[in-house]
Design an enzyme around this catalytic site. Structure first.
Site, PDB file in Angstrom:
ATOM      1  CG  ASP A  76     -16.633  22.194  -3.860  1.00 47.65           C
ATOM      2  OD1 ASP A  76     -16.170  22.210  -5.035  1.00 47.65           O
ATOM      3  OD2 ASP A  76     -17.578  22.245  -3.238  1.00 47.65           O
ATOM      4  CG  ASP A  78     -12.309  24.849   0.368  1.00 51.86           C
ATOM      5  OD1 ASP A  78     -12.582  25.040  -0.985  1.00 51.86           O
ATOM      6  OD2 ASP A  78     -13.570  25.059   1.195  1.00 51.86           O
ATOM      7  CG  ASP A 154     -18.360  25.987  11.008  1.00 53.02           C
ATOM      8  OD1 ASP A 154     -17.280  25.198  10.810  1.00 53.02           O
ATOM      9  OD2 ASP A 154     -19.348  26.026   9.941  1.00 53.02           O
TER      10      ASP A 154
END
Length: 461
Positions: A76, A78, A154
């Site tokens: 993926d 992003d 995070d």
């Protein structure tokens, strides 16, 4: 957005605190990193260039940058931008807005989706949309700068930004150095970050397993202490996280990490108790062998099944429950059904296992008892069962715990190669006629060896 000074001090503000921790912006130029546009999705590049041409800041961000730096192949891609979701939608006709907790733009290119997120901020002046319940973020749509966005992520390895205008990597949290050192490190105070979102504990283990990273000491220290916070997470979300942990090709490493930090016992309490009490280690050998086989299937791009995975993860719990019911004097078949239902029901309080997976899981368990039978019609019915192949594969795994399944494996492997007529005409020395007791002495002999049906075999294992 201008490049800025390669060593510009910035601060990290905790979501519920005004205390700041100084960090420095480092810009890693193209000749000092390994990311190449040829390894980036052409659709992601289209999104980046379109946003830049419209005057917005646009960066490849997070896992894609991290994976590209460690020679991985991101699945993926992003994008992070200073454009709002509504502005992104205006630029792309093939865009849809999703999410309540995090408002996102999905730009759709056939089967590929490029996720575009607006820079988010730590502090809320009241103009944004943030909601906290019991210390956990349930909605977070407060927009800010790229610096704000970086420090609220995070892990440092996920806070790296690839800039399309000069092909540099922007690092606000020391993530580039951590990636090079293969180190997982949380941004901010670890205990507070875990309390905001307990699932971060699972992400730490999963990413460390996937990337072969070591979890940084301060990041790892709170894990055993805070493991029980996972019980507050939504069961449906935990189900998705378990699939990511065990069906992404790094199941063995994920299991070992969960065990090491006390997280497996919270996710699968009854299986953890069974593993702990199984002094021979047989149940653990089955589990490790099954996860290793699953990792191999993922690596070979072969299909994997959540039902089979949960049959494996909950098999220790099923065996323990079955032994307990047998000791109460319950009939074998009834004990098996009761054990399967009990384990499934108890597990649902932690992880939302859909019925489309829990029912096949139980069938895999219950079919194990049929492998000791040689009655002609039972063999034919077993072979025609829709879950036979999965159950037989599970029997093969049980061989890792006990060699006593060798005869059953040989018989059923041969039976699969024969058609119905061959089996119908097989001599009585191979198959017992219906109603005969031909297979009973054999099962009794196996029972003395802790073998035979799943009832006696699980006890032996």
């Amino acid at each position: 957005m201008p490049l800025g000074n390669p060593a510009t001090p910035i601060g990290i503000a905790n979501i519920n605190s005004t205390v700041t921790t100084p960090f420095t912006l480092h810009v890693i130029p193209r000749d000092q990193h390994t990311i190449s546009r040829k390894d980036i999705s052409p659709n992601a590049l289209r999104v980046l260039y379109r946003l830049r041409e419209a005057g917005f800041g646009a960066y490849l961000v997070g896992g894609a940058v991290r994976d590209l730096l460690v020679d991985g192949r991101p699945k993926d891609f992003d994008v992070a931008t200073d454009a709002t979701p509504e502005q992104v939608k205006q630029l792309f006709r093939n865009c849809r807005l999703i999410g309540r907790r995090f408002r996102l733009a999905h730009v759709v290119f056939g089967r590929e989706i490029i996720e575009v997120a607006t820079f988010r901020a730590n502090s809320d002046d009241g103009s944004g949309d943030r909601e906290v319940e019991n210390g956990m973020l349930v909605r977070d749509n407060v927009y800010g700068s790229i610096e704000d966005d970086a420090v609220r992520r995070d892990f440092t390895c996920n806070a790296l930004y690839y800039a399309i205008e000069d092909f540099s990597v922007r690092d606000y949290t020391g993530g580039f150095e951590d990636v090079m050192a293969r180190r997982m490190r949380l941004i901010g105070d670890p205990e507070q970050r875990y309390r905001e979102d307990p699932v971060r504990m699972l992400r730490a283990v999963r990413l460390a397993a996937k990337l072969n990273f070591q979890i940084d000491g301060p990041t790892a220290e709170p894990l055993p202490r805070l493991a029980n916070l996972l019980s507050e997470a939504a069961p449906a979300r935990l189900f998705e996280e378990v699939l990511k942990l065990f069906l992404s090709g790094h199941g063995v490493a994920s299991f070992e990490g969960l065990e090491r930090y006390g997280l497996f016992a919270v996710l699968f309490p009854e299986s953890a108790a069974a593993l702990k009490s199984n002094r021979t280690g047989a149940l653990r050998r089955i589990l490790i062998e099954g996860l290793r086989n699953t990792d191999d299937r993922v690596a070979n791009e072969e299909p994997v099944s959540p039902a089979f995975l949960f049959a494996l993860l909950l098999w220790p719990a099923f065996c323990r429950a079955l032994i307990g019911l047998q000791k109460q004097g319950m009939a074998p078949e009834e004990a098996q059904r009761r054990a399967a239902d009990r384990v499934t029901l108890h597990q649902l309080t932690t992880i939302a296992l859909p019925r489309r997976f829990s029912l096949p899981m139980q069938e895999i368990w219950l079919l194990q008892s049929r492998f000791g039978s040689r009655q002609r019609k039972r063999v034919l019915r077993t072979l025609s069962h829709p879950r036979f192949r999965a159950a037989f594969d599970f029997l093969l795994l049980r061989q890792a715990a006990s060699p006593e399944h060798q005869d059953d494996i040989a018989f059923w492997r041969e039976a699969q190669l024969q058609n119905g007529q061959d089996l119908e005409s097989a001599p009585d020395s191979v198959l017992a006629e219906d109603g005969q007791e031909g297979d009973v002495p054999r099962r009794r002999r196996r029972r003395r060896r802790s073998g035979g049906s799943a009832t006696t075999t699980t006890t032996g294992e």
